[in-house]
Design a protein around this motif. Structure first.
Motif, PDB file in Angstrom:
ATOM      1  N   GLN A 648       0.935  -1.284  -0.038  1.00 55.62           N
ATOM      2  CA  GLN A 648      -0.033   0.120   0.010  1.00 55.62           C
ATOM      3  C   GLN A 648       0.944   1.370  -0.046  1.00 55.62           C
ATOM      4  O   GLN A 648       0.814   2.286  -0.646  1.00 55.62           O
ATOM      5  CB  GLN A 648      -0.971   0.033   1.142  1.00 55.62           C
ATOM      6  N   TRP A 649       1.782   1.308   0.872  1.00 58.38           N
ATOM      7  CA  TRP A 649       2.793   2.265   0.859  1.00 58.38           C
ATOM      8  C   TRP A 649       3.482   2.626  -0.611  1.00 58.38           C
ATOM      9  O   TRP A 649       3.524   3.911  -0.973  1.00 58.38           O
ATOM     10  CB  TRP A 649       3.833   2.366   1.764  1.00 58.38           C
ATOM     11  N   MET A 650       3.788   1.567  -1.176  1.00 61.09           N
ATOM     12  CA  MET A 650       4.455   1.763  -2.632  1.00 61.09           C
ATOM     13  C   MET A 650       3.513   2.355  -3.442  1.00 61.09           C
ATOM     14  O   MET A 650       3.634   3.294  -4.453  1.00 61.09           O
ATOM     15  CB  MET A 650       4.873   0.398  -2.971  1.00 61.09           C
ATOM     16  N   GLN A 651       2.210   1.974  -3.425  1.00 58.12           N
ATOM     17  CA  GLN A 651       1.211   2.540  -4.407  1.00 58.12           C
ATOM     18  C   GLN A 651       0.897   3.911  -3.998  1.00 58.12           C
ATOM     19  O   GLN A 651       0.499   4.654  -4.907  1.00 58.12           O
ATOM     20  CB  GLN A 651      -0.095   1.616  -4.089  1.00 58.12           C
ATOM     21  N   LEU A 652       1.114   4.253  -2.623  1.00 57.86           N
ATOM     22  CA  LEU A 652       0.489   5.828  -2.495  1.00 57.86           C
ATOM     23  C   LEU A 652       1.739   6.542  -3.140  1.00 57.86           C
ATOM     24  O   LEU A 652       1.757   7.642  -3.301  1.00 57.86           O
ATOM     25  CB  LEU A 652       0.774   5.697  -0.940  1.00 57.86           C
ATOM     26  N   CYS A 653       3.025   5.935  -2.912  1.00 57.20           N
ATOM     27  CA  CYS A 653       4.230   6.642  -3.521  1.00 57.20           C
ATOM     28  C   CYS A 653       3.992   7.138  -5.063  1.00 57.20           C
ATOM     29  O   CYS A 653       4.214   8.181  -5.578  1.00 57.20           O
ATOM     30  CB  CYS A 653       5.524   6.014  -3.082  1.00 57.20           C
ATOM     31  N   ILE A 654       3.636   5.940  -5.719  1.00 58.37           N
ATOM     32  CA  ILE A 654       3.178   6.019  -7.075  1.00 58.37           C
ATOM     33  C   ILE A 654       2.222   7.063  -7.470  1.00 58.37           C
ATOM     34  O   ILE A 654       2.407   7.890  -8.358  1.00 58.37           O
ATOM     35  CB  ILE A 654       2.874   4.845  -7.781  1.00 58.37           C
ATOM     36  N   GLU A 655       1.171   7.258  -6.600  1.00 62.35           N
ATOM     37  CA  GLU A 655       0.157   8.043  -6.811  1.00 62.35           C
ATOM     38  C   GLU A 655       0.612   9.260  -6.482  1.00 62.35           C
ATOM     39  O   GLU A 655       0.217  10.430  -7.262  1.00 62.35           O
ATOM     40  CB  GLU A 655      -0.911   7.366  -5.766  1.00 62.35           C
ATOM     41  N   GLU A 656       1.316   9.804  -5.500  1.00 66.28           N
ATOM     42  CA  GLU A 656       1.666  10.875  -5.054  1.00 66.28           C
ATOM     43  C   GLU A 656       2.674  11.493  -5.769  1.00 66.28           C
ATOM     44  O   GLU A 656       3.486  12.459  -5.610  1.00 66.28           O
ATOM     45  CB  GLU A 656       2.186  10.924  -3.598  1.00 66.28           C
ATOM     46  N   LYS A 657       3.530  10.475  -6.854  1.00 64.79           N
ATOM     47  CA  LYS A 657       4.562  10.752  -7.732  1.00 64.79           C
ATOM     48  C   LYS A 657       5.739  11.305  -7.017  1.00 64.79           C
ATOM     49  O   LYS A 657       6.476  12.309  -7.477  1.00 64.79           O
ATOM     50  CB  LYS A 657       4.237  11.897  -8.757  1.00 64.79           C
ATOM     51  N   LYS A 658       6.380  10.571  -5.906  1.00 61.21           N
ATOM     52  CA  LYS A 658       7.450  10.908  -5.214  1.00 61.21           C
ATOM     53  C   LYS A 658       8.664  10.441  -6.028  1.00 61.21           C
ATOM     54  O   LYS A 658       8.598   9.537  -6.731  1.00 61.21           O
ATOM     55  CB  LYS A 658       7.263  10.144  -3.807  1.00 61.21           C
ATOM     56  N   PRO A 659       9.724  11.308  -5.803  1.00 64.51           N
ATOM     57  CA  PRO A 659      10.739  11.039  -6.427  1.00 64.51           C
ATOM     58  C   PRO A 659      11.452   9.533  -6.368  1.00 64.51           C
ATOM     59  O   PRO A 659      11.297   9.177  -5.002  1.00 64.51           O
ATOM     60  CB  PRO A 659      11.823  12.104  -6.284  1.00 64.51           C
ATOM     61  N   VAL A 660      11.874   8.947  -7.258  1.00 64.48           N
ATOM     62  CA  VAL A 660      12.696   7.683  -6.777  1.00 64.48           C
ATOM     63  C   VAL A 660      13.615   7.608  -5.761  1.00 64.48           C
ATOM     64  O   VAL A 660      13.690   6.545  -4.756  1.00 64.48           O
ATOM     65  CB  VAL A 660      13.248   7.167  -8.102  1.00 64.48           C
ATOM     66  N   THR A 689       2.683  -8.101  -7.042  1.00 60.47           N
ATOM     67  CA  THR A 689       1.743  -7.807  -6.001  1.00 60.47           C
ATOM     68  C   THR A 689       0.349  -7.220  -6.205  1.00 60.47           C
ATOM     69  O   THR A 689      -0.171  -6.784  -5.195  1.00 60.47           O
ATOM     70  CB  THR A 689       2.459  -6.746  -4.790  1.00 60.47           C
ATOM     71  N   ASN A 690      -0.040  -7.469  -7.554  1.00 54.33           N
ATOM     72  CA  ASN A 690      -1.276  -7.193  -7.984  1.00 54.33           C
ATOM     73  C   ASN A 690      -2.398  -7.701  -7.182  1.00 54.33           C
ATOM     74  O   ASN A 690      -2.073  -9.088  -6.739  1.00 54.33           O
ATOM     75  CB  ASN A 690      -1.212  -7.516  -9.405  1.00 54.33           C
ATOM     76  N   ILE A 691      -3.368  -7.071  -6.791  1.00 56.82           N
ATOM     77  CA  ILE A 691      -4.422  -7.474  -5.800  1.00 56.82           C
ATOM     78  C   ILE A 691      -5.171  -8.828  -6.656  1.00 56.82           C
ATOM     79  O   ILE A 691      -5.570  -9.689  -6.014  1.00 56.82           O
ATOM     80  CB  ILE A 691      -5.256  -6.500  -5.300  1.00 56.82           C
ATOM     81  N   SER A 692      -5.253  -8.931  -7.775  1.00 60.38           N
ATOM     82  CA  SER A 692      -5.883  -9.983  -8.662  1.00 60.38           C
ATOM     83  C   SER A 692      -4.817 -10.822  -9.035  1.00 60.38           C
ATOM     84  O   SER A 692      -3.940 -10.662  -9.608  1.00 60.38           O
ATOM     85  CB  SER A 692      -6.505  -9.388  -9.785  1.00 60.38           C
TER      86      SER A 692
END
Length: 714
Positions: A648-660, A689-692
């Protein structure tokens, strides 16, 4: 006069300027035209491309032969722009490598003018449009890699004119339509074929069986191929793995050649397929097993002749005599067998233990005697006792007495027994897991399971060398792995502040090794196994930091042995580490058997709802481990006053476009030049880690993707 001189100087300078500009040859001018099509060059890769040189042979990314440009190689430079048609004027061009940039737009048809072009690598850009028909002009083309772009449309039939093609990689695009007729017969030199993650349709060409030079994985997965699987695919080399997952294929799976002994993971996602190795039988198979499908017997079968009784043929005297003689011989054989078995079994009155079982001991050559009470005769297989160490490896040269006399140190405790480091008198070091005492005594079931696990042999899986079963003890004996586990290698040992972080190259080595081990379990092990509880604490590290997957099948064995919770039930609660006494001698592997307090965060979401583990569970767990290795974070991340799991944290970082840089482990700063590789692994981790479960790649696909790393530096 002064004005006239000034004017003359200006004229001379202008002339010099014209001569200066015109000094660059035609190929240099063509490359400068390409440079003008580049809108962004953040790393300054093209800064030394200018008019001041006579030829472009000294420019970054340019290789010449006899003062003619033969290669344009500018990978991973974050170039943004479109591909200029001017490259087509480089008549001696042999290689183009622009992978992993941000180039967009279509491919100009002029690009395919240099007929000597041997490799065109545009992997990992934003190109779109169709593959031009002019690609057929490249009769010397050996490598065409257009993977991870946005190309669409059908493959042009002219592609079949590229008969020297060895590597064709078109994965992760939007190509559609059927493969051109004659695909296999014309491209017989192909060694690598990857068409995965497109929308190719129609039947799989039967002539793919002609591709006898293929190696590795033939990946046709995640498309819309329909119809039946051509039996000719079995003609491919047996070492080739054929991935047909997630298409619209139907009918029976041919059982021939390269298609034999493939696990179900090569065919999943095709509901219409049937037959082995899938569980759903083909309708023709089920009909064949019914009496109505037996061949029709004509009325004259069996042949007429001899006497008849009641309309049926009677038995001749010779037949009757033969039957009697056969019966007598059979009775004699049974009597001899019974006598032999009786001679091998001791009488119960000789000696008995406290449970009523008779036994004798005679040293290493000890003979076991089995005895049971009358009321136990129906459950003999459930109550057989084992009194000796059973080797599962031909190289096992120690016995139970030597094992019990050896020095032992506690490595750790868990809900499934204690693990000891055991050093024999000859210096051999082993890891011994004690499963506990008592519980239901299901020896035969335990024996079958443990011996199946003992047959697994892979460099990335811990070898089970021997086992011991009795009422009081159940022991599993493994190779000892000296460098602890992956969890400790990533985060350090509890209570110790300083530790040496793993370099990127070592992490990548571990990632690849674990993937290979899982591919073996999923596809090549006898039962197409699922680990079911993969986490860093049961990935051990060998002498050269090679990974070894451990604790495979442990929950099942503990459940059979009795007295331990099943693996599935342990998923419902959060496990806490239990520290047992430890010796300083075991400090190099003090956490081999420790239980992670974050264990549940490695479990796939569907594991809480589905009882039977699937291979997709392992893939999810593996994805979480990849994220942990890339970010250096624990599977439970603190965000402000709240907590969330690592996925979830990684998905949040992607959504917020945090720098690498905010995502990667700070300990990897010294490997900043490998950032592109880290991002590539990050993409793999997110796919795993796709939920599906259906959208997660197979471990074979993951392993192949990792094998492409490290990326070439050219």
């Amino acid at each position: 006069m002064v004005a006239f001189l000034a004017f003359l100087v200006l004229i001379l300078c202008s002339c010099c300027g014209v001569v200066f500009v015109s000094s660059l040859n035609d190929e240099g001018a063509a490359l400068l035209s390409f440079k003008q099509s580049i809108k962004e060059d953040p790393e300054g890769s093209l800064t030394n491309w200018n008019y001041s040189d006579e030829t472009p042979c000294s420019w970054n990314g340019i290789t010449c032969k006899d003062q003619r440009v033969v290669s344009v190689s500018i990978p991973k430079k974050k170039l943004s722009g479109f591909l200029s048609s001017s490259l087509g004027s480089l008549s001696e061009l042999r290689h183009v490598n622009l992978r992993n940039n941000k180039l967009f737009g279509g491919l100009p048809s002029e690009l395919f003018k240099p007929q000597g072009l041997q490799s065109l690598v545009l992997y990992g850009n934003f190109f779109s449009g169709t593959l031009p028909f002019e690609v057929g002009n490249l009769q010397y083309l050996q490598t065409l890699d257009l993977s991870q772009n946005f190309f669409n449309g059908s493959l042009p039939a002219s592609l079949l004119q590229c008969k020297r093609l060895r590597n064709l990689e078109l994965s992760h695009n939007n190509f559609s339509g059927s493969l051109p007729n004659g695909f296999g017969k014309n491209l017989v030199l192909l060694e690598k074929l990857d068409l995965s993650f497109n929308v190719f349709g129609g039947p799989i060409p039967g002539d793919l069986g002609y591709l006898s030079n293929l190696q590795g994985t033939v990946d046709l997965s995640h498309n819309m191929f329909n119809g039946s699987i051509p039996a000719s695919l079995g003609n491919l080399p047996e070492k080739v793995y054929i991935d047909l997952t997630y298409n619209r294929l139907s009918g029976p799976i041919p059982q021939s050649g390269a298609l034999i002994n493939r696990g179900p993971t090569a065919f999943i996602g095709n509901p219409g397929l049937c037959g082995p190795p899938l569980k759903n039988l083909c309708s023709s198979d089920s009909e064949a097993s019914s009496p109505s499908s037996f061949p029709y017997l004509p009325s004259n079968y069996p042949p007429q002749g001899g006497g008849k009784v009641g309309g049926r043929r009677g038995l001749s005297k010779g037949t009757v005599v033969a039957i009697i003689v056969g019966d007598v011989i059979g009775i004699c054989v049974i009597g001899l067998l019974f006598s032999y078995c009786y001679s091998r079994i001791c009488r119960c009155g000789k000696r008995k233990d406290e449970n009523g079982y008779g036994f004798e001991k005679g040293g290493k050559g000890r003979k076991e005697c089995l005895c049971f009470r009358k009321d136990e005769s129906e459950t003999l297989s459930e109550n057989v006792e084992q009194y000796d160490l059973v080797p599962l490896d031909a190289q096992v040269a120690f016995d139970l007495d030597e094992l019990l006399k050896a020095s032992a140190f506690v490595l750790g405790k868990s809900g499934i027994g204690i693990v000891y480091k055991v050093v024999l008198e000859d210096g051999l070091t082993l890891a011994v897991r004690r499963l506990g005492e008592g519980g239901s005594q299901r020896f035969k079931e335990f024996q079958t399971e443990v011996e199946a696990i003992g047959k697994l042999r892979h460099p990335n899986i811990v070898t089970l060398k021997a086992y011991y079963w009795s009422v009081d003890e159940k022991l599993l004996i493994y190779d000892f792995i000296p460098n602890g586990n992956l969890g400790t290698a990533i985060h350090g040992k509890p209570g110790l502040v300083a530790f040496t972080p793993l370099s990127w190259s070592v992490r990548l080595k571990i990632m690849k090794g674990v993937a290979k081990g899982l591919v073996y379990l999923h596809e090549y092990s006898p039962k197409k196994y699922v680990h079911g509880d993969l986490k860093p604490s049961n990935i051990l590290l060998g002498h050269n930091m090679e990974p070894k997957i451990s604790d495979f099948g442990l929950g099942r064995l503990a459940n059979i042995a009795g007295g331990s919770p099943t693996l599935q039930s342990s998923r419902m609660v959060s496990e806490k580490p239990q520290r047992g006494p430890q010796s300083s001698s075991a400090s190099d592997a003090a956490t081999v058997a420790s239980v992670s307090s974050f264990s549940s965060y490695y479990h796939a979401p569907e594991s809480l709802k589905v009882v039977k583990p699937s291979q997709k569970w392992d893939i999810y767990s593996y994805g979480v481990i990849l994220l942990e290795m890339i970010t250096g974070r624990s599977p439970l991340v603190q965000v402000g006053n709240s907590e969330m799991d690592l996925v979830q944290w990684m998905q949040l970082c992607i959504e917020e476009k945090k720098p690498v840089s905010d995502v990667l482990d700070p300990n990897l700063a010294q490997d900043a030049d490998k950032e592109e590789e880290m991002i590539a692994v990050l993409k793999i981790a997110m796919a795993c880690t796709n939920i599906s479960p259906e959208k997660r790649p197979s471990m074979r696909h993951v392993s192949d993707a990792l094998e492409r790393l490290p990326l070439p530096s050219d």
